[in-house]
Structure formats: C-alpha cells, structure tokens
Design an enzyme around this catalytic site. Structure first.
Site, PDB file in Angstrom:
ATOM      1  N   HIS A 163       0.807  -1.223   0.000  1.00 44.51           N
ATOM      2  CA  HIS A 163       0.000   0.000   0.000  1.00 44.51           C
ATOM      3  C   HIS A 163       0.842   1.276   0.000  1.00 44.51           C
ATOM      4  O   HIS A 163       0.300   2.366  -0.114  1.00 44.51           O
ATOM      5  CB  HIS A 163      -0.946   0.001   1.210  1.00 44.51           C
ATOM      6  CG  HIS A 163      -2.045  -1.003   1.083  1.00 44.51           C
ATOM      7  ND1 HIS A 163      -3.326  -0.656   0.718  1.00 44.51           N
ATOM      8  CD2 HIS A 163      -2.045  -2.350   1.218  1.00 44.51           C
ATOM      9  CE1 HIS A 163      -4.067  -1.745   0.662  1.00 44.51           C
ATOM     10  NE2 HIS A 163      -3.313  -2.791   0.965  1.00 44.51           N
ATOM     11  N   ASP A 365       3.515   9.525  -0.957  1.00 39.20           N
ATOM     12  CA  ASP A 365       2.332   8.781  -0.540  1.00 39.20           C
ATOM     13  C   ASP A 365       2.081   7.658  -1.534  1.00 39.20           C
ATOM     14  O   ASP A 365       2.117   7.897  -2.750  1.00 39.20           O
ATOM     15  CB  ASP A 365       1.117   9.726  -0.511  1.00 39.20           C
ATOM     16  CG  ASP A 365       0.129   9.389   0.590  1.00 39.20           C
ATOM     17  OD1 ASP A 365       0.090   8.221   1.002  1.00 39.20           O
ATOM     18  OD2 ASP A 365      -0.589  10.293   1.038  1.00 39.20           O
TER      19      ASP A 365
HETATM   20  P1  ADQ Z   1      -2.776   6.242   4.774  1.00 41.27           P
HETATM   21  O1  ADQ Z   1      -1.370   6.699   4.935  1.00 41.27           O
HETATM   22  O2  ADQ Z   1      -3.544   6.034   6.014  1.00 41.27           O
HETATM   23  O3  ADQ Z   1      -2.879   4.911   3.894  1.00 41.27           O
HETATM   24  P2  ADQ Z   1      -4.771   7.603   2.951  1.00 41.27           P
HETATM   25  O4  ADQ Z   1      -4.798   6.788   1.729  1.00 41.27           O
HETATM   26  O5  ADQ Z   1      -4.887   9.063   2.695  1.00 41.27           O
HETATM   27  O6  ADQ Z   1      -3.458   7.400   3.834  1.00 41.27           O
HETATM   28  O7  ADQ Z   1      -5.964   7.155   3.875  1.00 41.27           O
HETATM   29  C1  ADQ Z   1      -6.303   7.839   5.055  1.00 41.27           C
HETATM   30  C2  ADQ Z   1      -7.701   7.397   5.505  1.00 41.27           C
HETATM   31  O8  ADQ Z   1      -7.929   7.894   6.822  1.00 41.27           O
HETATM   32  C3  ADQ Z   1      -8.787   7.941   4.606  1.00 41.27           C
HETATM   33  O9  ADQ Z   1      -9.757   6.956   4.357  1.00 41.27           O
HETATM   34  C4  ADQ Z   1      -9.372   9.121   5.411  1.00 41.27           C
HETATM   35  O10 ADQ Z   1     -10.757   9.334   5.208  1.00 41.27           O
HETATM   36  C5  ADQ Z   1      -9.116   8.686   6.841  1.00 41.27           C
HETATM   37  N1  ADQ Z   1      -8.906   9.876   7.691  1.00 41.27           N
HETATM   38  C6  ADQ Z   1      -7.860  10.718   7.668  1.00 41.27           C
HETATM   39  N2  ADQ Z   1      -8.036  11.705   8.561  1.00 41.27           N
HETATM   40  C7  ADQ Z   1      -9.223  11.486   9.166  1.00 41.27           C
HETATM   41  C8  ADQ Z   1      -9.977  12.151  10.217  1.00 41.27           C
HETATM   42  N3  ADQ Z   1      -9.508  13.241  10.864  1.00 41.27           N
HETATM   43  N4  ADQ Z   1     -11.141  11.611  10.591  1.00 41.27           N
HETATM   44  C9  ADQ Z   1     -11.599  10.484   9.992  1.00 41.27           C
HETATM   45  N5  ADQ Z   1     -10.953   9.827   9.013  1.00 41.27           N
HETATM   46  C10 ADQ Z   1      -9.777  10.309   8.609  1.00 41.27           C
HETATM   47  C11 ADQ Z   1      -1.928   4.017   3.296  1.00 41.27           C
HETATM   48  C12 ADQ Z   1      -0.957   4.672   2.323  1.00 41.27           C
HETATM   49  C13 ADQ Z   1      -1.716   5.433   1.263  1.00 41.27           C
HETATM   50  C14 ADQ Z   1      -2.691   4.513   0.543  1.00 41.27           C
HETATM   51  C15 ADQ Z   1      -3.527   3.742   1.541  1.00 41.27           C
HETATM   52  C16 ADQ Z   1      -4.340   2.654   0.874  1.00 41.27           C
HETATM   53  O11 ADQ Z   1      -0.039   5.507   3.017  1.00 41.27           O
HETATM   54  O12 ADQ Z   1      -0.824   6.024   0.330  1.00 41.27           O
HETATM   55  O13 ADQ Z   1      -3.566   5.277  -0.279  1.00 41.27           O
HETATM   56  O14 ADQ Z   1      -2.726   3.105   2.529  1.00 41.27           O
HETATM   57  O15 ADQ Z   1      -3.538   1.829   0.084  1.00 41.27           O
END
Ligand code: ADQ
Length: 458
Positions: A163, A365
């Site tokens: 991921h 990311d």
């Molecule tokens: P993450 O580094 O966790 O994932 P991301 O893909 O942006 O990053 O996902 C974050 C998740 O957390 C989103 O679903 C978002 O809605 C939720 N979130 C963030 N802040 C929040 C808040 N304050 N309240 C509620 N929900 C919140 C890792 C990798 C990414 C990759 C994913 C999936 O780092 O690059 O996209 O896995 O493969």
C-alpha cells in the site's frame, strides 16, 4: 468442489479494540488500508486475520454476531508491538519506503521480532487455508509472511499488495535484511503495487538478488521458490458509499461564511502538513485579498504517537499554526482551524462536500485516498483538488492542480489559482475526476487483483 474462500491478512483488523468502563469497545481503525478492504470483504465475505489492538483476556471475545465475515485475531504482547510494529515496521521500513532514509532507525531485536511475528501471521493463515482458497496478504508490516506461508502451505494461492511506495534501489539498499525482505515478498504468486514506478523500483532490486531472473515485459520473476508475477493495480475507493454519504449529510457551516480549504490526514511526516501551513501563510502574504475570506481547516487523526518523530511533528504543527494565527487573525476571523482527532464518516463527507479546495500535499504517498474521497463527495457546486505530484494518486488524477509540495511558493500560487478558478473550469475538471473514480472503484481494484491471481495460479 467448494467455492474458494478469501482470507485477508493485514496487521490491523477493521476495528481496534479499546478497554473502556463498559468493557471492550470496537472503534474503527484509522487509515487507508482498512478503508480499502472493509467494503471488499463486506461484499464477498471470507476471513480477516489481524491484530485487534489489545491483549484479550481469557473469555473475552473478538467476534460479534452479524459480522459480514469471520474475524481471527493474532495476539501481540506489548513488547512485540514495540519491536515489530513501532520498531521495525514504522521506525525502519516506513521511512525508507517513503524515501526518508535519515529518519530510519534499525535495531537487531526489532528485526528478530518482525521475523517472528510475521511467522505468527503466516501460521494463522495456514490454519485457515484449505484447497484452492486465496490468501491475500497486505502491506509493509508483513513482507516476510508470504514466504513463511508458502513453506507451511505450498499449494496455497498467495497474493501480496503493497500500500506504500517501493523506493529506488539506492535507497532500498540502506535497509539491513534487504534481501530477506525481497525473498519474503517473492513467496507470493502475485505481488501488486499502486503505480508503475513502484513496480519498476521493486524489479530493479529483485534483479540484483542472486538466483533470480526478471522478465520485465511479462512482469515475471523466476527465483528459487518458483515464479512470481508482478503487476500494477491502482487502488480506488468505495465511490458509491461516499457519494451517498455526501448527498445525505446535513449542510456544514462552510467555514462560517469564509471559503473553506480542507486538509485531512493521518498525522504523519510523509503527509507534508507543515509545508501546507507554510503555503497558506505565503498565500496570505502574497494575496492579501484572501484575508478574512478563507479558512483553512486541517483534520489530523492521531497516529503512531509512541514513535518520537510523530510526537515531534505534532509540536511543529502546533507552533506553525500558532504563528500563522498570531500573524493574520483579526478580532473576528482566524485563518486556520485545526482538529486533532478522527471524525465520523458522515461529518467527514459533509466537509469534503462543502470544501471549496482540498489541499492534498503529501511529500510522498503510496496512493492517497483522501484525494479520491474528496472527489466522490463533490455532489454540489464543485470545488478544486490540489494534489501533490509525489502521491501515487497523481498518476491518474490529471485534472487536479498538481504541485510539488516542497515548493512553498508554487503551492501558494496553486491555492490562489484554485480560489479564483471559474465555475465552468471547476466543473470540467471535477466531472472528469469523478467519472474516473466512479469507474475504477475499490471493487474493481479487488476484482482485478483477485482474477489476476486466479489466472497466474491456474
Ligand atoms: P494512509 O497513509 O492512512 O494509507 P490515505 O490513503 O490518505 O493514507 O488514507 C487515510 C484514511 O484515513 C482515509 O480513508 C481518510 O478518510 C481517513 N482519515 C484521515 N483523517 C481522518 C480524520 N480526521 N477523521 C476520519 N478519518 C480520517 C496508506 C498509504 C496510502 C494509501 C492507503 C491505501 O499511506 O498512500 O492510499 O494506505 O492503500
């Protein structure tokens, strides 16, 4: 013959258990991996193997009636969490894989724990797998598990999806145990990445592994354990779910009459939150006409607070926000609002819907789902997505305003461009972004990965 089952293996389960006054509570786990896999397993059923977040006592149960799939916990004690999870996974692998090698710290005991705990996950999967079941292992916490599982269940069909980014060879080679980690991943029949660049980096490293040959045209690696196929599967979101949430959520106060710029992240140094605040400060310097007209709302979910680098990041962000507010706020306006907590999905969807600009500017990311969730929630007057070109999502989200997040001036200029963009241009860009995310949602992603895995294991 019985239908093959899907067995998902990841460090975290879709919920984290917390011991509260009323007994054990389930809280949704934060982060992108769970956001991706939960809708898939809820639809197809199967088993999810992972760590529940606490040590269960005798008689305490993990499962509940009504779960759409079976849940199997892997127990970790405190010391194991410290070494395997905070230590090797988050202190060593995470920074190197995101090309921040100087943040990386290695300890031999952390590696020993990583190896041992990966074997525990592999054993848990081996106990479940029967016949032609599919085991789908996820992410950097479990790089050794595919090989360990292969030894325990030679006939199992094993998929692995990463991921996060895979770094270039010159950075990857900094890791001790680099070869063992690659051999671990090669225990899978199919290894998937978000974008082409990560796959190419992986193959560059694998090519240098003794006893291995790489056929780049066919995406095949031959090695002493057999054959591994590698391919690209860009992850999508549950588009329909977010669109529905956004359509039904009550109106937010849209930044109290100001135009709303939104940032949503796990609190992590890869997400570029300090640079984003600096860009906002620069915008207010360069374009005083936006003062008292906009508000930047940053939501940050607490993450990995046991790792010192994450605690330091929080202090930096607190100070920067304080500085910008001190410089620009007036008696009845503040330029920045900041919530250090998780929000329920309905509230998040309403904010996504009502934000005029989403500022998604990670320094690195794997994909970034926030950019995609924002687009799915844009069901009314369309806003503008500003997206870092260093996120995997930038590969496909061509209609976003793409920026280099290290270039503070350029990000400030992009903010200005977004704020003055005409409604017709916003509509044109948002329609194209939405059409693509609707067509390539998380279910398509899972289907493509799993059918590819079936094909290469026939
Ligand atoms: P993450 O580094 O966790 O994932 P991301 O893909 O942006 O990053 O996902 C974050 C998740 O957390 C989103 O679903 C978002 O809605 C939720 N979130 C963030 N802040 C929040 C808040 N304050 N309240 C509620 N929900 C919140 C890792 C990798 C990414 C990759 C994913 C999936 O780092 O690059 O996209 O896995 O493969």
């Amino acid at each position: 013959m019985r239908e093959p089952r899907l067995i998902v293996v990841s460090n975290r389960l879709p919920f984290t258990l917390k011991r509260g006054p009323k007994g054990i509570e389930r809280r949704p786990s934060a982060g992108g991996l769970v956001a991706a896999l939960e809708p898939v397993l809820s639809r197809v059923g199967g088993v999810w193997i992972g760590w529940p977040g606490i040590e269960l006592r005798t008689g305490e149960r993990l499962r509940r009636k009504g779960d759409a799939y079976r849940i199997k916990g892997v127990a970790l004690n405190r010391k194991e969490v410290r070494r395997y999870y905070h230590g090797f996974s988050n202190n060593a692998l995470w920074p190197v894989f995101h090309s921040f090698p100087t943040r990386s710290m290695f300890e031999r005991h952390d590696w020993d724990a990583y190896e041992r705990i990966n074997a525990r996950f592999a054993r848990a999967a081996a106990q479940e797998v029967k016949g032609n079941d599919i085991v789908w292992i996820h992410d950097y916490h479990l790089l050794r598990a595919p090989r360990q599982l292969r030894k325990l269940a030679p006939k199992a069909r094993i998929g692995f999806f990463l991921h996060i980014p895979f770094p270039p060879f010159d950075i990857y080679r900094i890791l001790p145990h680099d070869q063992e980690l690659l051999r671990g991943m090669l225990g899978a029949d199919l290894v998937g990445f978000h974008v082409r660049g990560y796959m190419d980096n992986f193959l560059d490293c694998v090519q240098r592994l003794p006893g291995t040959t790489v056929d780049r045209d066919r995406g095949i690696v031959r090695h002493e354990q057999g054959i591994t196929t590698v391919a690209v599967f860009p992850l999508g979101i549950d588009f329909a779910y977010y669109e529905k949430l956004a359509s039904e959520a009550p109106q937010t106060r849209r930044g109290n009459g100001n135009r709303l710029i939104l940032g949503v992240d796990r609190m992590d140094y890869t997400k570029g939150i300090p640079q984003r605040i600096l860009a906002l400060e620069r915008l207010l310097e360069l374009h005083p006409e936006h003062r008292e007209k906009i508000v930047f709302l940053q939501l940050a979910v607490p993450s990995r607070e046991e790792v010192p680098a994450y605690r330091e990041l929080k202090v930096t962000i607190d100070q920067l926000i304080g500085r910008v507010i001190g410089r620009f706020a007036t008696a009845d306006w503040v330029p920045v609002r900041y919530l250090y907590r998780s929000l329920p999905p309905e509230r998040l969807a309403a904010l996504y819907r009502d934000a005029d600009v989403a500022l998604v500017t990670p320094l690195r990311d794997g994909m970034n789902l926030v950019a995609k969730e924002y687009v799915a929630c844009q069901v009314r007057d369309p806003g503008v997505l500003i997206l870092s070109r260093l996120a995997g999502a930038a590969e496909t989200m061509a209609e976003a305003i793409q920026v280099n997040p290290y270039d503070i001036d350029a990000t400030a200029r992009a903010l200005h461009t977004a704020l003055v963009m005409s409604p017709a241009e916003r509509r044109r860009r948002m329609d194209a972004l939405r059409a693509r995310e609707r067509a390539f949602d998380v279910h398509v992603w899972a289907r493509e990965f799993l059918s590819h895995l079936r094909r290469c294991t026939q």
